[in-house]
Design a protein around this motif. Structure first.
Motif, PDB file in Angstrom:
ATOM      1  N   HIS A   1     -43.219 -10.298  -2.222  1.00  0.00           N
ATOM      2  CA  HIS A   1     -41.869 -10.450  -2.764  1.00  0.00           C
ATOM      3  C   HIS A   1     -41.797  -9.745  -4.118  1.00  0.00           C
ATOM      4  O   HIS A   1     -42.629  -9.997  -4.992  1.00  0.00           O
ATOM      5  N   ARG A   2     -40.818  -8.885  -4.272  1.00  0.00           N
ATOM      6  CA  ARG A   2     -40.547  -8.261  -5.568  1.00  0.00           C
ATOM      7  C   ARG A   2     -39.365  -8.989  -6.201  1.00  0.00           C
ATOM      8  O   ARG A   2     -38.366  -9.250  -5.533  1.00  0.00           O
ATOM      9  N   THR A   3     -39.454  -9.298  -7.493  1.00  0.00           N
ATOM     10  CA  THR A   3     -38.387 -10.050  -8.140  1.00  0.00           C
ATOM     11  C   THR A   3     -38.213  -9.613  -9.580  1.00  0.00           C
ATOM     12  O   THR A   3     -39.163  -9.158 -10.225  1.00  0.00           O
ATOM     13  N   MET A   4     -36.990  -9.744 -10.076  1.00  0.00           N
ATOM     14  CA  MET A   4     -36.683  -9.506 -11.488  1.00  0.00           C
ATOM     15  C   MET A   4     -36.649 -10.850 -12.197  1.00  0.00           C
ATOM     16  O   MET A   4     -36.002 -11.789 -11.733  1.00  0.00           O
ATOM     17  N   ILE A   5     -37.324 -10.966 -13.322  1.00  0.00           N
ATOM     18  CA  ILE A   5     -37.348 -12.213 -14.084  1.00  0.00           C
ATOM     19  C   ILE A   5     -36.851 -11.945 -15.499  1.00  0.00           C
ATOM     20  O   ILE A   5     -36.795 -10.799 -15.961  1.00  0.00           O
ATOM     21  N   GLY A   6     -36.488 -13.020 -16.193  1.00  0.00           N
ATOM     22  CA  GLY A   6     -36.062 -12.897 -17.582  1.00  0.00           C
ATOM     23  C   GLY A   6     -34.673 -12.323 -17.748  1.00  0.00           C
ATOM     24  O   GLY A   6     -34.338 -11.820 -18.829  1.00  0.00           O
ATOM     25  N   PHE A   7     -33.829 -12.416 -16.718  1.00  0.00           N
ATOM     26  CA  PHE A   7     -32.463 -11.887 -16.785  1.00  0.00           C
ATOM     27  C   PHE A   7     -31.491 -13.060 -16.764  1.00  0.00           C
ATOM     28  O   PHE A   7     -31.545 -13.907 -15.857  1.00  0.00           O
ATOM     29  N   ASN A   8     -30.594 -13.116 -17.756  1.00  0.00           N
ATOM     30  CA  ASN A   8     -29.624 -14.204 -17.856  1.00  0.00           C
ATOM     31  C   ASN A   8     -28.443 -13.894 -16.944  1.00  0.00           C
ATOM     32  O   ASN A   8     -27.399 -13.386 -17.369  1.00  0.00           O
ATOM     33  N   GLU A   9     -28.612 -14.217 -15.677  1.00  0.00           N
ATOM     34  CA  GLU A   9     -27.621 -13.868 -14.665  1.00  0.00           C
ATOM     35  C   GLU A   9     -26.279 -14.549 -14.919  1.00  0.00           C
ATOM     36  O   GLU A   9     -25.222 -13.916 -14.812  1.00  0.00           O
ATOM     37  N   GLU A  10     -26.302 -15.827 -15.266  1.00  0.00           N
ATOM     38  CA  GLU A  10     -25.051 -16.567 -15.441  1.00  0.00           C
ATOM     39  C   GLU A  10     -24.241 -16.047 -16.619  1.00  0.00           C
ATOM     40  O   GLU A  10     -23.008 -16.021 -16.576  1.00  0.00           O
ATOM     41  N   ARG A  11     -24.905 -15.636 -17.685  1.00  0.00           N
ATOM     42  CA  ARG A  11     -24.183 -15.103 -18.846  1.00  0.00           C
ATOM     43  C   ARG A  11     -23.454 -13.819 -18.479  1.00  0.00           C
ATOM     44  O   ARG A  11     -22.282 -13.621 -18.820  1.00  0.00           O
ATOM     45  N   VAL A  12     -24.142 -12.924 -17.780  1.00  0.00           N
ATOM     46  CA  VAL A  12     -23.534 -11.657 -17.387  1.00  0.00           C
ATOM     47  C   VAL A  12     -22.380 -11.888 -16.422  1.00  0.00           C
ATOM     48  O   VAL A  12     -21.312 -11.279 -16.538  1.00  0.00           O
ATOM     49  N   LYS A  13     -22.556 -12.789 -15.459  1.00  0.00           N
ATOM     50  CA  LYS A  13     -21.484 -13.095 -14.527  1.00  0.00           C
ATOM     51  C   LYS A  13     -20.249 -13.621 -15.259  1.00  0.00           C
ATOM     52  O   LYS A  13     -19.112 -13.246 -14.946  1.00  0.00           O
ATOM     53  N   SER A  14     -20.465 -14.509 -16.227  1.00  0.00           N
ATOM     54  CA  SER A  14     -19.352 -15.071 -16.991  1.00  0.00           C
ATOM     55  C   SER A  14     -18.612 -13.983 -17.764  1.00  0.00           C
ATOM     56  O   SER A  14     -17.373 -13.963 -17.804  1.00  0.00           O
ATOM     57  N   GLN A  15     -19.353 -13.073 -18.368  1.00  0.00           N
ATOM     58  CA  GLN A  15     -18.730 -11.980 -19.120  1.00  0.00           C
ATOM     59  C   GLN A  15     -17.895 -11.088 -18.200  1.00  0.00           C
ATOM     60  O   GLN A  15     -16.786 -10.667 -18.556  1.00  0.00           O
ATOM     61  N   LEU A  16     -18.412 -10.797 -17.011  1.00  0.00           N
ATOM     62  CA  LEU A  16     -17.702  -9.915 -16.093  1.00  0.00           C
ATOM     63  C   LEU A  16     -16.467 -10.597 -15.502  1.00  0.00           C
ATOM     64  O   LEU A  16     -15.434  -9.942 -15.275  1.00  0.00           O
ATOM     65  N   ARG A  17     -16.561 -11.895 -15.242  1.00  0.00           N
ATOM     66  CA  ARG A  17     -15.374 -12.608 -14.761  1.00  0.00           C
ATOM     67  C   ARG A  17     -14.265 -12.565 -15.808  1.00  0.00           C
ATOM     68  O   ARG A  17     -13.087 -12.350 -15.489  1.00  0.00           O
ATOM     69  N   THR A  18     -14.630 -12.781 -17.068  1.00  0.00           N
ATOM     70  CA  THR A  18     -13.646 -12.712 -18.148  1.00  0.00           C
ATOM     71  C   THR A  18     -13.054 -11.318 -18.255  1.00  0.00           C
ATOM     72  O   THR A  18     -11.843 -11.150 -18.458  1.00  0.00           O
ATOM     73  N   LEU A  19     -13.909 -10.300 -18.093  1.00  0.00           N
ATOM     74  CA  LEU A  19     -13.445  -8.914 -18.163  1.00  0.00           C
ATOM     75  C   LEU A  19     -12.389  -8.630 -17.103  1.00  0.00           C
ATOM     76  O   LEU A  19     -11.334  -8.046 -17.396  1.00  0.00           O
ATOM     77  N   VAL A  20     -12.632  -9.049 -15.863  1.00  0.00           N
ATOM     78  CA  VAL A  20     -11.683  -8.802 -14.779  1.00  0.00           C
ATOM     79  C   VAL A  20     -10.432  -9.665 -14.947  1.00  0.00           C
ATOM     80  O   VAL A  20      -9.302  -9.192 -14.727  1.00  0.00           O
TER      81      VAL A  20
END
Length: 397
Positions: free
Chosen positions: A220-239
């Protein structure tokens, strides 16, 4: 598939850096958390992978992202999932522990392909020919941005922080079994007896020693240490700031994240052949074949290739391999907003990023009438976008 838990805070004893560079420090490339997040210059962006691979001398090229060419073996057959980039290998040589371990380490040096994906839809209800209401879903925009370049501190030479580790004893996963389980003598996060976890070499030997008729070793390859929820929140606000009134979905899509190595068996070839899969789906034979395959196949889901977007230092501070989440947002927000307003459906690249930062080019075709028509068209598009911002757009109708 089993999904190993995220243990980015701990460093496994047998973790192996796959991109170590003797005498070179990555500290100069680290971006720490700050209150005022600066914007990133477009000229500082990592290059596209297609450009990088064509520029590097063959002697120092890293394995290409589609690992088939670099890792193809004489007795090997590889099946690719075109939707999510998963790979399935079948080779007699991979039933030997040394060959399997070498193959897994090479595959672990290839990154996952994470994408931030924004999809906006609305429903339209209309009368059909039979005078009945018919509802259809319309895609307003489908925009994605790939995060893979930001998993490197030197993308041109594929230098990163990624590590290959094996599962911890307390993680529930398939250890040559059908069901997920913890290591013997382990209860949740408490280990009884303190036995060290098996290394990749040990797991490969256990796989090779198994007499199971159908078996598979997964990476399994995975990305760690990424604040997914923060980025999602910013993009929802942007749209939402564009006054979009449709149904917005923002998600992190992970492609190229799974590799499975099967033992040489006719049944394994059949289960991975597309036309056979189609026949079993159409004839509903999968109702009988799936339980059979599930019960007969022993699985080793014990190898994890971790690609840090960020990590914690010994002092407890957060450091980034390239840029932070806020810097990424500052870099891409304008391009994403523009693509959303233009109702585009594509993966954005550096060309889109540059266009979003530059003023609209002047149009001069040499023909006064054509120039006037193009100018009028551009003005009309701008006016429509502005009206959409004011009155809302993309709502159900």
């Amino acid at each position: 598939m089993g999904k190993p838990s995220d243990l980015s805070a701990s460093k496994a004893a047998d973790s192996v850096s796959l991109h170590s560079n003797v005498g070179e420090s990555s500290r100069n490339n680290i971006h720490h958390d700050v209150l005022d997040t600066p914007e990133i210059s477009i000229d500082d962006l990592p290059p596209n992978y297609s450009e990088v691979e064509s520029l590097l001398p063959p002697a120092i090229r890293a394995p290409p992202l589609n690992s088939t060419e670099a890792l193809m073996m004489e007795d090997g057959t590889v099946f690719n999932d075109s939707n999510y980039g998963a790979q399935y290998w079948i080779a007699k040589s991979l039933e030997y522990p040394d060959a399997l371990e070498s193959h897994i380490r090479k595959l672990a040096a290839i990154p996952p392909r994470p994408y931030i994906k924004l999809v906006g839809t609305h429903t339209e209800t209309r009368r059909n020919d039979k005078d009945k209401n018919e509802t259809t879903t319309v895609v307003d925009f489908d925009v994605s941005v790939e995060l893979t370049p930001y998993l490197y501190y030197d993308a041109q030479y594929h230098k990163s922080w990624n590590q290959l580790r094996t599962v911890e004893n307390f993680e529930k996963t398939k250890r040559g079994t059908i069901f997920r389980k913890r290591a013997p003598g382990t209860h949740q996060n408490i280990e009884v007896g303190g036995n060290p976890k098996p290394t990749l070499t040990e797991w490969c030997h256990r796989y090779a020693a198994s007499h199971a008729g159908l078996k598979v070793f997964a990476l399994h390859r995975t990305m760690i240490g990424f604040n997914e929820e923060r980025v999602k929140s910013q993009l929802r606000t942007l749209v939402n700031n564009t006054n979009y009134r449709g149904h917005l979905k923002v998600e992190l899509v992970m492609k190229n994240s799974l590799v499975e190595c099967y033992n040489e068996a006719r049944t394994n070839h059949w289960r991975l052949t597309t036309w056979i899969q189609t026949v079993f789906m159409v004839t509903l034979l999968f109702i009988f074949s799936w339980p059979y395959l599930w019960l007969r196949t022993k699985r080793w889901e014990v190898a994890i290739s971790e690609w840090p977007f960020s990590r914690l230092t010994e002092a407890g501070a957060k450091e980034y391999v390239s840029i932070s989440e806020d810097q990424w947002y500052n870099l891409w927000a304008r391009a994403i907003s523009k693509a959303v307003m233009e109702k585009r459906q594509k993966v954005l690249d550096q060309a889109d990023l540059r266009r979003s930062q530059e003023p609209e080019p002047s149009l001069d075709t040499g023909n006064y009438a054509v120039n006037g028509a193009l100018g009028l068209f551009r003005a009309g598009v701008s006016a429509m976008n502005e009206v959409n911002r004011q009155l809302g757009w993309g709502g159900d109708c």
